[in-house]
Scaffold this motif. Structure first.
Motif, PDB file in Angstrom:
ATOM      1  N   SER A 232       0.828  -1.202   0.000  1.00 33.17           N
ATOM      2  CA  SER A 232       0.000   0.000   0.000  1.00 33.17           C
ATOM      3  C   SER A 232       0.866   1.257   0.000  1.00 33.17           C
ATOM      4  O   SER A 232       0.595   2.219  -0.732  1.00 33.17           O
ATOM      5  N   LEU A 233       1.933   1.257   0.810  1.00 34.84           N
ATOM      6  CA  LEU A 233       2.841   2.410   0.847  1.00 34.84           C
ATOM      7  C   LEU A 233       3.586   2.576  -0.472  1.00 34.84           C
ATOM      8  O   LEU A 233       3.797   3.705  -0.945  1.00 34.84           O
ATOM      9  N   LEU A 234       3.991   1.473  -1.082  1.00 36.61           N
ATOM     10  CA  LEU A 234       4.663   1.554  -2.379  1.00 36.61           C
ATOM     11  C   LEU A 234       3.722   2.105  -3.451  1.00 36.61           C
ATOM     12  O   LEU A 234       4.134   2.884  -4.317  1.00 36.61           O
ATOM     13  N   SER A 235       2.462   1.711  -3.385  1.00 36.12           N
ATOM     14  CA  SER A 235       1.483   2.251  -4.327  1.00 36.12           C
ATOM     15  C   SER A 235       1.304   3.753  -4.140  1.00 36.12           C
ATOM     16  O   SER A 235       1.245   4.518  -5.114  1.00 36.12           O
ATOM     17  N   THR A 236       1.249   4.205  -2.870  1.00 31.71           N
ATOM     18  CA  THR A 236       1.136   5.640  -2.594  1.00 31.71           C
ATOM     19  C   THR A 236       2.369   6.392  -3.065  1.00 31.71           C
ATOM     20  O   THR A 236       2.267   7.500  -3.608  1.00 31.71           O
ATOM     21  N   ALA A 237       3.549   5.804  -2.868  1.00 33.70           N
ATOM     22  CA  ALA A 237       4.785   6.443  -3.332  1.00 33.70           C
ATOM     23  C   ALA A 237       4.800   6.579  -4.848  1.00 33.70           C
ATOM     24  O   ALA A 237       5.253   7.606  -5.391  1.00 33.70           O
ATOM     25  N   CYS A 238       4.295   5.577  -5.550  1.00 37.54           N
ATOM     26  CA  CYS A 238       4.220   5.669  -7.021  1.00 37.54           C
ATOM     27  C   CYS A 238       3.259   6.781  -7.441  1.00 37.54           C
ATOM     28  O   CYS A 238       3.556   7.543  -8.371  1.00 37.54           O
TER      29      CYS A 238
ATOM     30  N   GLY B 150       5.899  19.024 -10.835  1.00 35.87           N
ATOM     31  CA  GLY B 150       7.157  19.491 -10.279  1.00 35.87           C
ATOM     32  C   GLY B 150       7.065  19.646  -8.780  1.00 35.87           C
ATOM     33  O   GLY B 150       6.013  19.498  -8.160  1.00 35.87           O
ATOM     34  N   GLY B 151       8.195  19.948  -8.146  1.00 35.45           N
ATOM     35  CA  GLY B 151       8.207  20.125  -6.708  1.00 35.45           C
ATOM     36  C   GLY B 151       8.364  18.803  -5.977  1.00 35.45           C
ATOM     37  O   GLY B 151       8.016  17.742  -6.490  1.00 35.45           O
ATOM     38  N   PRO B 152       8.886  18.823  -4.770  1.00 35.98           N
ATOM     39  CA  PRO B 152       9.077  17.593  -3.970  1.00 35.98           C
ATOM     40  C   PRO B 152       7.768  17.123  -3.354  1.00 35.98           C
ATOM     41  O   PRO B 152       7.476  17.373  -2.196  1.00 35.98           O
ATOM     42  N   GLN B 153       6.951  16.430  -4.128  1.00 32.39           N
ATOM     43  CA  GLN B 153       5.625  16.027  -3.683  1.00 32.39           C
ATOM     44  C   GLN B 153       5.538  14.569  -3.247  1.00 32.39           C
ATOM     45  O   GLN B 153       4.449  14.081  -2.992  1.00 32.39           O
ATOM     46  N   GLN B 154       6.641  13.865  -3.196  1.00 28.45           N
ATOM     47  CA  GLN B 154       6.580  12.454  -2.863  1.00 28.45           C
ATOM     48  C   GLN B 154       6.136  12.234  -1.414  1.00 28.45           C
ATOM     49  O   GLN B 154       6.473  13.009  -0.526  1.00 28.45           O
ATOM     50  N   LYS B 155       5.376  11.164  -1.222  1.00 31.91           N
ATOM     51  CA  LYS B 155       4.855  10.811   0.094  1.00 31.91           C
ATOM     52  C   LYS B 155       5.103   9.331   0.360  1.00 31.91           C
ATOM     53  O   LYS B 155       5.113   8.516  -0.551  1.00 31.91           O
ATOM     54  N   ARG B 156       5.290   9.002   1.639  1.00 27.43           N
ATOM     55  CA  ARG B 156       5.400   7.630   2.142  1.00 27.43           C
ATOM     56  C   ARG B 156       6.602   6.881   1.565  1.00 27.43           C
ATOM     57  O   ARG B 156       6.639   5.647   1.632  1.00 27.43           O
ATOM     58  N   VAL B 157       7.573   7.578   1.010  1.00 26.56           N
ATOM     59  CA  VAL B 157       8.711   6.886   0.405  1.00 26.56           C
ATOM     60  C   VAL B 157       9.595   6.267   1.487  1.00 26.56           C
ATOM     61  O   VAL B 157      10.008   5.107   1.391  1.00 26.56           O
ATOM     62  N   ALA B 158       9.890   7.037   2.533  1.00 23.15           N
ATOM     63  CA  ALA B 158      10.750   6.520   3.599  1.00 23.15           C
ATOM     64  C   ALA B 158      10.086   5.358   4.327  1.00 23.15           C
ATOM     65  O   ALA B 158      10.739   4.338   4.622  1.00 23.15           O
ATOM     66  N   ALA B 159       8.774   5.474   4.617  1.00 16.98           N
ATOM     67  CA  ALA B 159       8.064   4.382   5.295  1.00 16.98           C
ATOM     68  C   ALA B 159       8.031   3.127   4.422  1.00 16.98           C
ATOM     69  O   ALA B 159       8.225   2.005   4.913  1.00 16.98           O
ATOM     70  N   ALA B 160       7.805   3.318   3.118  1.00 16.22           N
ATOM     71  CA  ALA B 160       7.833   2.174   2.199  1.00 16.22           C
ATOM     72  C   ALA B 160       9.220   1.549   2.161  1.00 16.22           C
ATOM     73  O   ALA B 160       9.360   0.319   2.065  1.00 16.22           O
ATOM     74  N   GLY B 161      10.270   2.384   2.236  1.00 16.10           N
ATOM     75  CA  GLY B 161      11.628   1.851   2.245  1.00 16.10           C
ATOM     76  C   GLY B 161      11.915   1.017   3.482  1.00 16.10           C
ATOM     77  O   GLY B 161      12.588  -0.021   3.409  1.00 16.10           O
TER      78      GLY B 161
ATOM     79  N   SER C 249      15.875  10.738   0.707  1.00 19.55           N
ATOM     80  CA  SER C 249      16.882  11.681   1.196  1.00 19.55           C
ATOM     81  C   SER C 249      17.029  12.869   0.252  1.00 19.55           C
ATOM     82  O   SER C 249      17.140  14.017   0.689  1.00 19.55           O
ATOM     83  N   GLY C 250      17.010  12.600  -1.056  1.00 19.34           N
ATOM     84  CA  GLY C 250      17.093  13.693  -2.024  1.00 19.34           C
ATOM     85  C   GLY C 250      15.899  14.622  -1.958  1.00 19.34           C
ATOM     86  O   GLY C 250      16.041  15.851  -2.060  1.00 19.34           O
ATOM     87  N   VAL C 251      14.712  14.072  -1.762  1.00 23.56           N
ATOM     88  CA  VAL C 251      13.511  14.899  -1.656  1.00 23.56           C
ATOM     89  C   VAL C 251      13.559  15.748  -0.387  1.00 23.56           C
ATOM     90  O   VAL C 251      13.162  16.931  -0.388  1.00 23.56           O
ATOM     91  N   ARG C 252      14.068  15.189   0.710  1.00 22.98           N
ATOM     92  CA  ARG C 252      14.189  15.970   1.939  1.00 22.98           C
ATOM     93  C   ARG C 252      15.168  17.124   1.758  1.00 22.98           C
ATOM     94  O   ARG C 252      14.944  18.222   2.287  1.00 22.98           O
ATOM     95  N   ARG C 253      16.254  16.908   1.041  1.00 15.99           N
ATOM     96  CA  ARG C 253      17.201  17.998   0.777  1.00 15.99           C
ATOM     97  C   ARG C 253      16.550  19.085  -0.075  1.00 15.99           C
ATOM     98  O   ARG C 253      16.803  20.282   0.135  1.00 15.99           O
ATOM     99  N   MET C 254      15.720  18.686  -1.018  1.00 16.97           N
ATOM    100  CA  MET C 254      15.029  19.682  -1.842  1.00 16.97           C
ATOM    101  C   MET C 254      14.068  20.513  -1.005  1.00 16.97           C
ATOM    102  O   MET C 254      13.879  21.707  -1.264  1.00 16.97           O
TER     103      MET C 254
END
Length: 394
Positions: free
Chosen positions: A306-312, A322-333, A386-391
């Protein structure tokens, strides 16, 4: 005679161009444009309406060098385009799209409009934002290539083992359905379905990973990955329900001869085999803690997909806007890393303990490769997060 208002020649009492009465003070042009009317010479309008001494004295002296308003000096046209435009002089035909309350040039911005908190990106710039470039960099990385290669090998082994089992079952399915009990028939159907589902999911995930790497994270590849994760989530949800029903049956000490309990327990056991977590059934002697552990592992797998689907989905939005809009990537990782470690540990144990025979070695090696894919995929997810957090400047 020259009309003092528009500069046209006129022989009658009224100008044929603007209708101004000749031998009289020129009238201010009537238009629907408030901005134009507000920019008229106020001194001239006051002198015209009030008849101040300054204005009348200039008329009496008939000074040829003086004109009350240079825009209306005989023979002089302040704007040649408007002076020769009859529709402008006629008033109503000047602005056919006139709307009450509309004031032109009051801060209107004809440029890009705001949509959903982000400005629209031109078609040629879609996928060129820093966030999209970061996503493409990780999707086309050597780690993702290694994931695709390992998953290809695993899918080939799974197709061989499960395909061979399906063929052997189909050869004797006629006699089996003729003499077996109803519970056995259902068990045979479940074996066929779970093997076929394992083949489909393995091939599906392989194709999605190759698409993701080859296109460097295009929207189509992300949608393919998302649909695969959603399908896996649905399958794990079904296995979770079957494991919980089996657990409940053991808790309330349901008769082991019940056909329904036999069916759900068979489905649970097939799920454990295809998920590669067979050692979970060997950790405890009692069935209740074993079923609790199996249920927890199924639930974790369901949440992970479910988290991987949300990250996609969030990655697709990042490509679009555009913009750092990714969600749940770290939790999915985190859950993907946990899944990879469990798969690798379980199948290394199975290879050491039960790795006898070509098919067993091949099948456990395929599941071990799936664990490596999850482990490497978790690293890619962490790098991207990590890259999205830096952005974001976090």
């Amino acid at each position: 005679m020259i009309c003092p208002n528009c500069g046209r020649e006129a022989n009658g009492k009224f100008c044929p161009g603007c209708g101004t009465k000749l031998n009289a003070e020129p009238a201010a042009p009537q238009t629907n444009n408030q901005g134009y009317a507000s920019n008229q010479n106020q001194n001239y309008a006051q002198n015209q309406g009030n008849g101040t001494p300054g204005y009348s004295s200039n008329q009496e002296y008939n000074n040829p060098a003086y004109a009350p308003n240079q825009g209306y000096q005989p023979g002089y046209a302040p704007n040649q385009g408007y002076a020769q435009n009859r529709t402008y002089q006629s008033g109503p035909a000047y602005n056919q799209n006139f709307q009450p309350g509309y004031v032109p040039n009051q801060g209107f911005n004809p440029g890009q409009q705001v949509t959903g908190g982000y400005q629209d990106i031109p078609a040629g710039m879609v996928g060129q934002s820093p966030g999209a470039q970061l996503l493409r960099k990780h999707a086309g990385s050597p780690l993702m290539l290694l994931c695709a290669l390992l998953m290809t090998l695993a899918a080939g082994c799974i197709c061989y083992i499960c395909g061979k089992a399906i063929i052997s079952w189909l050869d004797g399915i006629g006699d089996y359905f003729k003499y077996a009990a109803s519970s056995g028939k259902i068990s045979m159907i479940l074996n066929l379905v779970t093997c076929a589902a394992h083949i489909v999911v393995a091939v599906w995930l392989t194709v999605a990973l190759w698409m993701l790497f080859a296109s460097a994270g295009s929207m189509g590849s992300l949608k393919a990955c998302r649909s695969c994760f959603r399908a896996r989530m649905g399958m794990l949800a079904l296995l979770t329900v079957s494991a919980l029903i089996t657990l409940l049956a053991f808790i309330i000490k349901e008769r082991s001869g019940s056909e329904f309990v036999y069916v759900v327990s068979t489905l649970t056991q097939n799920g454990v085999t295809h998920a590669g977590i067979q050692p979970a059934t060997l950790l405890f002697k009692d069935s209740i803690p074993t079923l609790i552990l199996i249920s927890v592992l199924f639930i974790c797998g369901m949440i992970r997909n479910s988290l991987l689907s949300t990250a996609c989905s969030s990655s697709i939005r990042m490509l679009c806007y555009g913009g750092p809009q990714q969600k749940r990537v770290a939790a999915a990782g985190v859950l993907t890393l946990f899944s990879g470690l469990v798969l690798m540990a379980s199948n290394i144990y199975m290879l050491v303990k039960y790795g006898k025979g070509f098919e067993n070695i091949l099948y456990y090696s395929a599941l071990l490769a799936c664990g490596l894919v999850s482990f490497l995929g978790a690293i890619v997810l962490f790098m991207n997060a990590s890259g999205v957090r830096r952005m974001r400047g976090i």
